[in-house]
Design an enzyme around this catalytic site. Structure first.
Site, PDB file in Angstrom:
ATOM      1  N   ARG A  49     -44.464  26.537  26.892  1.00  0.00           N
ATOM      2  CA  ARG A  49     -45.456  26.301  27.953  1.00  0.00           C
ATOM      3  C   ARG A  49     -46.476  27.438  27.954  1.00  0.00           C
ATOM      4  NH1 ARG A  49     -44.014  27.758  32.778  1.00  0.00           N
ATOM      5  NH2 ARG A  49     -41.940  26.845  32.707  1.00  0.00           N
ATOM      6  N   TYR A 101     -67.872  10.815  34.809  1.00  0.00           N
ATOM      7  CA  TYR A 101     -66.688  10.002  34.533  1.00  0.00           C
ATOM      8  C   TYR A 101     -65.906   9.791  35.841  1.00  0.00           C
ATOM      9  CZ  TYR A 101     -61.939   9.016  33.001  1.00  0.00           C
ATOM     10  OH  TYR A 101     -60.691   8.465  32.860  1.00  0.00           O
ATOM     11  N   ASP A 173     -69.005  19.627  30.694  1.00  0.00           N
ATOM     12  CA  ASP A 173     -68.184  18.632  30.014  1.00  0.00           C
ATOM     13  C   ASP A 173     -68.985  18.167  28.793  1.00  0.00           C
ATOM     14  OD1 ASP A 173     -66.882  16.340  29.122  1.00  0.00           O
ATOM     15  OD2 ASP A 173     -66.262  15.726  31.130  1.00  0.00           O
ATOM     16  N   LYS A 198     -61.299  12.123  22.681  1.00  0.00           N
ATOM     17  CA  LYS A 198     -62.481  11.388  22.190  1.00  0.00           C
ATOM     18  C   LYS A 198     -62.877  11.862  20.782  1.00  0.00           C
ATOM     19  CE  LYS A 198     -62.098  10.100  26.498  1.00  0.00           C
ATOM     20  NZ  LYS A 198     -61.261   8.979  26.861  1.00  0.00           N
TER      21      LYS A 198
END
Ligand SMILES: Cc1ncc(COP(=O)(O)O)c(C=O)c1O
Length: 382
Positions: A49, A101, A173, A198
């Protein structure tokens, strides 16, 4: 490494041969924990982690491609956006582009607002509105450019000037452009965000997100969020993004060529209204796109008038697939109002212009003649 050109960095940055075996691909370290060398000492990793050797490599690659100080890989784009605001406090104020978005709006409105963090949506094409929105408690201006799905641009350098003059950080973004077509840090932004799901992955086979910070304080902040909140990218997903990055410049060339060709075809079609593609001279921000970006990409949207017409179009496409998401090698078409922006209310969608007839295309890397023929036959059935 840093003096190498982009396509060379894409193949090699973070992807040096494995020092142990010489393997030319980064090994996938499927280990949750690592043997320690003593009390408080280790070989560089203790628990996945906090850090994992495969993740380190993709984080390095992302930092190099964006020209930043450190990269941070998360479980999804949304986990990366969450990390942007995770260290804010009650009473802080965030300004966000107003047609982003839908998942970003869902996160901010349905979760982050409950922590006492104020979120204000501003039309960032209006620089005076951005300046007027900044308050003493504003901590972050979050830009999405071009926006999903309406392809509205924000002048990153101009917003950074306004925000920085008031001591406020700017995050961008960069999902729609990828590091190939836009470099927000060079334009003055403090942090770049990606949904690696993406273009960076590019094959629609893994979810992921990333932040690239420009200063050492970002590294400390985002490493803390990764370790404390745990929304990290899995080693296998890291490998997929590393593999995708190697062909990113090549894929983006074809995306760009096909995106332009499809937009030109649609621009003359009588059934297509409100075509939004920044590469067309008719786009109101074409000049800004040409200045700020190194291309126009392969995302576009248009209006077919009604939900039924959009439905007929989506039922008729054969090469394009009716599916959410974007940036993969395959061409996708989607109905924004019922997919990516379904979590907005009717009034919220109307306010930003996401109509029931709106269709968004992610133009893939197939032969452009096949793509145009497919769109032509589907539009004939609308
Ligand atoms: C511009 C943009 N940002 C963020 C996201 C969220 O990314 P993810 O689906 O990887 O969580 C998306 C997803 O479509 C997006 O289009």
């Amino acid at each position: 490494m840093s003096d190498l050109k982009f396509a060379t960095l894409a193949v090699h940055a973070g992807q040096e041969p494995d020092p142990l075996t010489g393997a030319v691909n980064v090994p996938v370290y499927l280990s949750s924990t690592f043997e320690l060398t003593g009390i408080g000492t280790d070989k560089g990793w203790d628990y996945s982690r906090a850090g994992n050797p495969t993740r380190d490599r993709v984080e390095l690659a992302l930092a190099k491609l964006e020209g930043g100080h450190s990269g941070h890989a998360f479980a999804s784009g949304m986990a990366a956006i969450y990390a942007l605001v995770a260290t804010l406090h009650a009473g802080d104020h965030v300004i966000c582009s107003h047609n982003v978005y839908g998942g970003t709006v869902r996160l901010f409105n349905m979760i982050v607002r409950h922590y006492g963090i104020e979120i204000q949506y501003v039309d960032m094409s209006d620089l005076e509105a951005v300046a007027a929105a900044i308050r003493p408690n504003t901590r972050l201006v979050h830009i999405e450019t071009p926006t999903n799905p309406l392809m509205v641009l924000t002048d990153i350098a101009a917003v950074c000037q306004i925000a920085h003059a008031r001591g406020v950080e700017v995050s961008v973004d960069n999902t729609f452009m990828s590091p190939v077509l836009q470099s927000p840090l060079q334009l003055g932004a403090d942090i770049v965000m990606h949904s690696t799901t993406k273009f960076l992955n590019g094959h629609s086979d893994g979810l992921g997100g990333a932040l690239v910070g420009s200063r050492p304080e970002h590294k400390a902040r985002f490493m803390l969020v990764q370790k404390a909140a745990g929304g990290i990218m899995s080693p296998f997903e890291c490998f997929l993004v590393l593999r995708g990055i190697r062909t990113l410049p090549l894929r983006m060339k074809q995306h760009e060529e096909n995106g332009r060709a499809v937009a030109e075809f649609l621009s003359t079609h009588p059934k297509v209204k409100r075509l939004a593609y920044p590469g067309l001279k008719s786009h109101p921000q074409h000049e800004l796109a040409a200045r700020q970006q190194r291309g126009f990409g392969s995302m576009l949207s248009f209006d077919l008038g009604t939900r039924d017409a959009a439905g007929r179009f989506l039922a008729a496409i054969r090469v394009f697939l009716n599916a959410e998401s974007l940036g993969g090698v395959e061409s996708l078409a989607s109905h924004s109002a019922s997919t990516t922006h379904a979590s907005l209310t009717d009034a919220e969608r109307e306010a930003v212009g996401i109509t029931d007839g709106l269709v968004r295309l992610s133009v893939g890397i197939e032969d452009k003649e096949d793509l145009i023929a497919d769109l032509a036959q589907a539009l004939a059935k609308v």
